[in-house]
Design an enzyme around this catalytic site. Sequence first.
Site, mmCIF file in Angstrom:
data_model
loop_
_atom_site.group_PDB
_atom_site.id
_atom_site.type_symbol
_atom_site.label_atom_id
_atom_site.label_comp_id
_atom_site.label_asym_id
_atom_site.label_seq_id
_atom_site.Cartn_x
_atom_site.Cartn_y
_atom_site.Cartn_z
ATOM 1 N N THR A 134 0.682 -1.025 -0.174
ATOM 2 C CA THR A 134 0.114 0.077 -0.356
ATOM 3 C C THR A 134 0.917 1.525 -0.236
ATOM 4 O OG1 THR A 134 -1.728 1.238 1.243
ATOM 5 C CG2 THR A 134 -0.209 -0.413 2.405
ATOM 6 N N GLU A 136 0.042 3.178 1.908
ATOM 7 C CA GLU A 136 -0.059 4.067 3.661
ATOM 8 C C GLU A 136 1.583 3.927 3.932
ATOM 9 O OE1 GLU A 136 -3.257 3.279 5.720
ATOM 10 O OE2 GLU A 136 -4.493 3.046 3.587
ATOM 11 N N LYS A 163 2.289 -3.592 7.252
ATOM 12 C CA LYS A 163 2.452 -3.129 5.952
ATOM 13 C C LYS A 163 3.835 -3.136 5.154
ATOM 14 C CE LYS A 163 -0.130 -4.667 2.825
ATOM 15 N NZ LYS A 163 -0.341 -5.886 2.432
HETATM 16 P P1 NAD Z 1 -9.160 -7.724 2.561
HETATM 17 O O1 NAD Z 1 -9.079 -7.086 3.471
HETATM 18 O O2 NAD Z 1 -10.515 -7.192 1.675
HETATM 19 O O3 NAD Z 1 -8.943 -9.062 1.924
HETATM 20 C C1 NAD Z 1 -7.714 -9.386 2.814
HETATM 21 C C2 NAD Z 1 -8.198 -10.979 2.070
HETATM 22 O O4 NAD Z 1 -6.799 -11.570 3.625
HETATM 23 C C3 NAD Z 1 -9.787 -11.875 3.225
HETATM 24 O O5 NAD Z 1 -9.706 -12.511 1.463
HETATM 25 C C4 NAD Z 1 -8.903 -13.026 4.655
HETATM 26 O O6 NAD Z 1 -10.226 -13.366 4.576
HETATM 27 C C5 NAD Z 1 -7.515 -13.164 3.852
HETATM 28 N N1 NAD Z 1 -7.049 -13.367 5.003
HETATM 29 C C6 NAD Z 1 -6.961 -12.797 6.131
HETATM 30 N N2 NAD Z 1 -6.178 -12.603 7.292
HETATM 31 C C7 NAD Z 1 -5.577 -14.078 6.628
HETATM 32 C C8 NAD Z 1 -4.925 -14.761 7.108
HETATM 33 N N3 NAD Z 1 -4.267 -14.984 8.286
HETATM 34 N N4 NAD Z 1 -4.725 -16.739 6.506
HETATM 35 C C9 NAD Z 1 -4.922 -16.491 5.074
HETATM 36 N N5 NAD Z 1 -6.020 -15.266 4.831
HETATM 37 C C10 NAD Z 1 -5.800 -13.843 5.633
HETATM 38 O O7 NAD Z 1 -8.560 -6.753 1.990
HETATM 39 P P2 NAD Z 1 -8.112 -5.939 0.057
HETATM 40 O O8 NAD Z 1 -8.377 -4.641 0.430
HETATM 41 O O9 NAD Z 1 -8.816 -6.922 -1.195
HETATM 42 O O10 NAD Z 1 -6.237 -5.654 -0.012
HETATM 43 C C11 NAD Z 1 -6.031 -6.766 -0.327
HETATM 44 C C12 NAD Z 1 -4.072 -6.457 -0.595
HETATM 45 O O11 NAD Z 1 -3.840 -4.884 -0.735
HETATM 46 C C13 NAD Z 1 -3.567 -5.932 0.831
HETATM 47 O O12 NAD Z 1 -2.202 -6.642 1.140
HETATM 48 C C14 NAD Z 1 -3.854 -4.701 1.764
HETATM 49 O O13 NAD Z 1 -3.054 -3.897 2.342
HETATM 50 C C15 NAD Z 1 -3.698 -4.038 -0.147
HETATM 51 N N6 NAD Z 1 -3.684 -2.736 -0.289
HETATM 52 C C16 NAD Z 1 -5.187 -2.602 0.018
HETATM 53 C C17 NAD Z 1 -5.665 -1.651 -0.679
HETATM 54 C C18 NAD Z 1 -6.939 -0.824 -0.555
HETATM 55 O O14 NAD Z 1 -7.496 0.083 -0.913
HETATM 56 N N7 NAD Z 1 -8.007 -1.641 0.185
HETATM 57 C C19 NAD Z 1 -5.192 -0.510 -0.993
HETATM 58 C C20 NAD Z 1 -3.540 -1.086 -1.589
HETATM 59 C C21 NAD Z 1 -2.892 -2.378 -0.790
HETATM 60 P P1 TYD Z 2 -10.391 4.197 4.079
HETATM 61 O O1 TYD Z 2 -12.071 3.650 3.203
HETATM 62 O O2 TYD Z 2 -10.959 3.892 5.842
HETATM 63 O O3 TYD Z 2 -8.827 3.502 3.997
HETATM 64 P P2 TYD Z 2 -7.927 4.081 3.991
HETATM 65 O O4 TYD Z 2 -8.305 4.603 5.977
HETATM 66 O O5 TYD Z 2 -7.028 3.245 4.168
HETATM 67 O O6 TYD Z 2 -7.725 5.477 3.522
HETATM 68 O O7 TYD Z 2 -10.782 5.711 4.858
HETATM 69 C C1 TYD Z 2 -10.532 6.311 3.582
HETATM 70 C C2 TYD Z 2 -10.608 7.545 4.223
HETATM 71 O O8 TYD Z 2 -12.107 7.893 4.731
HETATM 72 C C3 TYD Z 2 -9.920 7.867 5.204
HETATM 73 O O9 TYD Z 2 -9.405 9.434 5.166
HETATM 74 C C4 TYD Z 2 -10.414 7.322 6.603
HETATM 75 C C5 TYD Z 2 -11.967 8.489 5.940
HETATM 76 N N1 TYD Z 2 -13.557 7.436 6.752
HETATM 77 C C6 TYD Z 2 -14.198 8.728 6.696
HETATM 78 O O10 TYD Z 2 -14.617 9.951 6.931
HETATM 79 N N2 TYD Z 2 -15.824 8.037 7.310
HETATM 80 C C7 TYD Z 2 -15.844 6.300 7.461
HETATM 81 O O11 TYD Z 2 -16.527 6.416 7.837
HETATM 82 C C8 TYD Z 2 -14.585 5.555 7.052
HETATM 83 C C9 TYD Z 2 -14.431 4.535 6.869
HETATM 84 C C10 TYD Z 2 -13.244 5.943 5.881
#
Ligand code: NAD
Ligand code: TYD
Length: 351
Positions: A134, A136, A163
Amino acid sequence: MEYKKKIVITGGAGFIGSHVVRLFVSKYPEYQIINLDILTYAGNLENLTDVENAPNYKFEKVDIVDANAVLEVFKKYNFDSVIHLAAESHVDRSITDPNSFVMTNVVGTANLLNASREIWKDSFEGKKFYHVSTDEVYGSLGKTGLFLETTPYDPQSPYSASKASSDHLVRAYGNTYDFPFVLTNCSNNYGQNQFPEKLLPLMIHNIKNSKALPVYGDGNYTRDWLYVIDHARAIDLVFHEGKPSETYNIGGFNEWKNIDIVNLLCKIMDKKLGSEEGTASKLITYVKDRPGHDRRYAIDATKINKELGWKPSVTFEEGLEITVDWYLKNEKWLDNVTSGDYQKYYDNMYE
Ligand code: NAD
Ligand code: TYD
């Protein structure tokens, strides 16, 4: 059939992972794709009903924190590639329960690295460990500037610190053992199948149910948003064409303040629900801020664009429209997720 590649995708039942699994299973019938996931609250096999019967797809319920179970499944399939997405992913949860983030994100990643080294000990030829991370990890930006691949790490939440630790481990294995890896850091994703604890699906769900829209702090926090399918496309490209040991930042050049996104969403939702303009925005409620809230994230995605030719395929407005339509059309998915019924799917399907 002899598969050309055997790829384990960890976290394939989650939000981004399910889109990556779908893309690889359908685009590459010559690859075997094994989805390895423990199915936490964020893992939902209903995300994958359209590919679950594909001959090149398999699901394995494994906890990446369990080193023995990981090694066992790695030996069983003898994977040549790993695409690692499994993680605890929600910042707010990391504030109340940091240890589970350390276990899954740090220890879990170490277990996957060790199992890969073990089964690849004869040769790293044709092997690849793709670590999905990420933006972040870079910390928080001021009013200007963008995160580059060379920006020093400065994680501020237990989530981003875990991360960052996992990224360091992957690079350290590369440096120490010549371990074959590639790594990407992506900005905030949005799109279909996102768990409704994250900003966009939470707001869509609440508008639909006329519930308050909780905006943290002053609402002027800024994120760079990318449509999840464009992230999956980038992962496909980096997996196949990314240079070994390289890092690529992925982002949408699409910065929005939270309050502006919520207002835009309110407008779209009023139209879709046939409500009078201004109805949804009346639900906006400023609430107590998230502790340690990062002010601004913004990715410079020039490297992946110049070197690999990647760019987002949809604008934010188009992606948002698709996303809202999907949530409105898939009420059952959202109801199952909010009621917890989706967690019964595995038992019905696999046990
Ligand atoms: P998510 O929380 O939707 O999914 C995570 C998945 O991992 C789930 O299916 C969960 O069951 C599985 N999991 C969790 N713990 C586990 C364990 N101990 N063993 C096996 N499986 C396990 O997450 P996401 O939003 O799809 O993110 C996926 C990846 O991408 C993560 O590594 C996250 O850091 C990265 N990422 C996410 C975002 C975002 O905006 N969502 C952005 C950049 C990077
Ligand atoms: P989020 O979707 O939790 O992603 P991240 O914290 O990983 O960026 O949140 C996106 C932005 O929205 C973050 O600045 C927190 C804000 N936020 C709210 O203002 N209200 C909410 O209910 C949530 C879930 C997030």
